[in-house]
Scaffold this active site. Structure first.
Site, PDB file in Angstrom:
ATOM      1  CG  HIS A  12      -2.161  -0.770   1.109  1.00 12.78           C
ATOM      2  ND1 HIS A  12      -2.167  -2.136   0.973  1.00 12.78           N
ATOM      3  CD2 HIS A  12      -3.462  -0.377   1.095  1.00 12.78           C
ATOM      4  CE1 HIS A  12      -3.418  -2.560   0.897  1.00 12.78           C
ATOM      5  NE2 HIS A  12      -4.228  -1.512   0.964  1.00 12.78           N
ATOM      6  CG  HIS A  69       2.201  -3.498   6.238  1.00  8.71           C
ATOM      7  ND1 HIS A  69       2.939  -4.473   5.599  1.00  8.71           N
ATOM      8  CD2 HIS A  69       1.168  -3.199   5.413  1.00  8.71           C
ATOM      9  CE1 HIS A  69       2.367  -4.753   4.436  1.00  8.71           C
ATOM     10  NE2 HIS A  69       1.300  -3.993   4.295  1.00  8.71           N
TER      11      HIS A  69
END
Length: 260
Positions: free
Chosen positions: A127, A191
């Site tokens: 992302h 993450h």
């Protein structure tokens, strides 16, 4: 690069060993604040809309062509590096144990296979690299056309565009969106912070390299013109400076009466 990254994405990641009591990978699996598809679309559609619109306004096919090439190649390079590292490193996401659903008797993960495999692809953040590769390109492009990063260069336009602060803010706005995307990945426990930092740097570097292939340095005083074929002769009249000039081969005799 896009084809190679697609191949890498379909390959199984490296299966790193893990501790079922590791707090770093024991967070709850949560929905995304912003999906991967939406990030991809926005990071491509917004820069393309801005650059193509100005290219049409200037009636410049070269600007449209080079904008598409610079953006798409930057996105492709970022995607290739990201997918390669994801598979080779195999770092576990913060919510990996929730995805895994470890079975003590089987001594294996019993969660949905696709989610488990994706849980092994935390480093770096896709992302973040996607958002920054698109938004960094747009930031560089805005800085070039406004002279935002070259304060000694004058800028045509109304009072707002003549403001150095306004031009600087306009050039940095795209990075605000990219930063929000990166931060959301940590908030969603998808993450680790290192994944987001490295993913962002990959996107920034890829966008910058590919931008400079097709456009002049935004820190320079050079006009914001799409780079043409290199090597135009100095004695050949061109519409652009020699560095960005192009030459159309003549159809006439050797004296050059058919040369433009």
């Amino acid at each position: 690069m896009w084809f190679a990254s697609w191949i890498l994405k379909g390959m199984p990641p490296f299966e790193r060993e893990f501790d079922r009591k590791d707090p770093l990978i024991d967070h709850k699996h949560r929905p995304n604040q912003i999906s991967g598809n939406l990030t991809w679309i926005l990071a491509f559609a917004i820069p393309i809309t801005a650059t193509v619109t100005l290219g049409l306004f200037r009636r410049s096919v070269h600007e449209i062509h080079h904008s598409l090439l610079a953006l798409y190649s930057g996105r492709g390079l970022s995607q290739l590096i990201t997918e390669f590292l994801k598979n080779r490193v195999g770092r576990l996401r913060p919510d990996f144990l929730h995805r895994c659903k470890w079975d003590k008797e089987l001594k294996a993960c019993t969660g949905e296979l696709e989610k488990v495999l994706d849980g092994r692809r935390s480093f770096p953040s896709g992302h973040s690299s996607t958002a920054f590769s698109g938004m960094m390109f747009l930031s560089l492009w805005i800085a070039s056309i406004t002279g935002a990063w070259c304060f000694s260069r004058s800028s045509a336009g109304g009072a707002l565009l003549k403001s150095k602060l306004a031009r600087l803010v306009a050039s940095l706005l795209p990075l605000v969106f990219a930063t929000w995307v990166a931060i959301s990945r940590v908030e969603d426990y998808r993450h680790h912070k290192e994944d987001v930092i490295v993913g962002s740097l990959i996107g920034i570097a890829s966008a910058t390299i590919c931008y400079l292939i097709y456009w002049p340095n935004p820190f320079s005083k050079e006009p914001h013109l799409a780079k043409m074929v290199y090597g135009a002769r100095e004695d050949t009249p061109t519409r652009y400076p020699a560095r960005y000039g192009y030459e159309m081969a003549g159809m006439g005799n050797e004296e050059g009466d058919g040369r433009v």
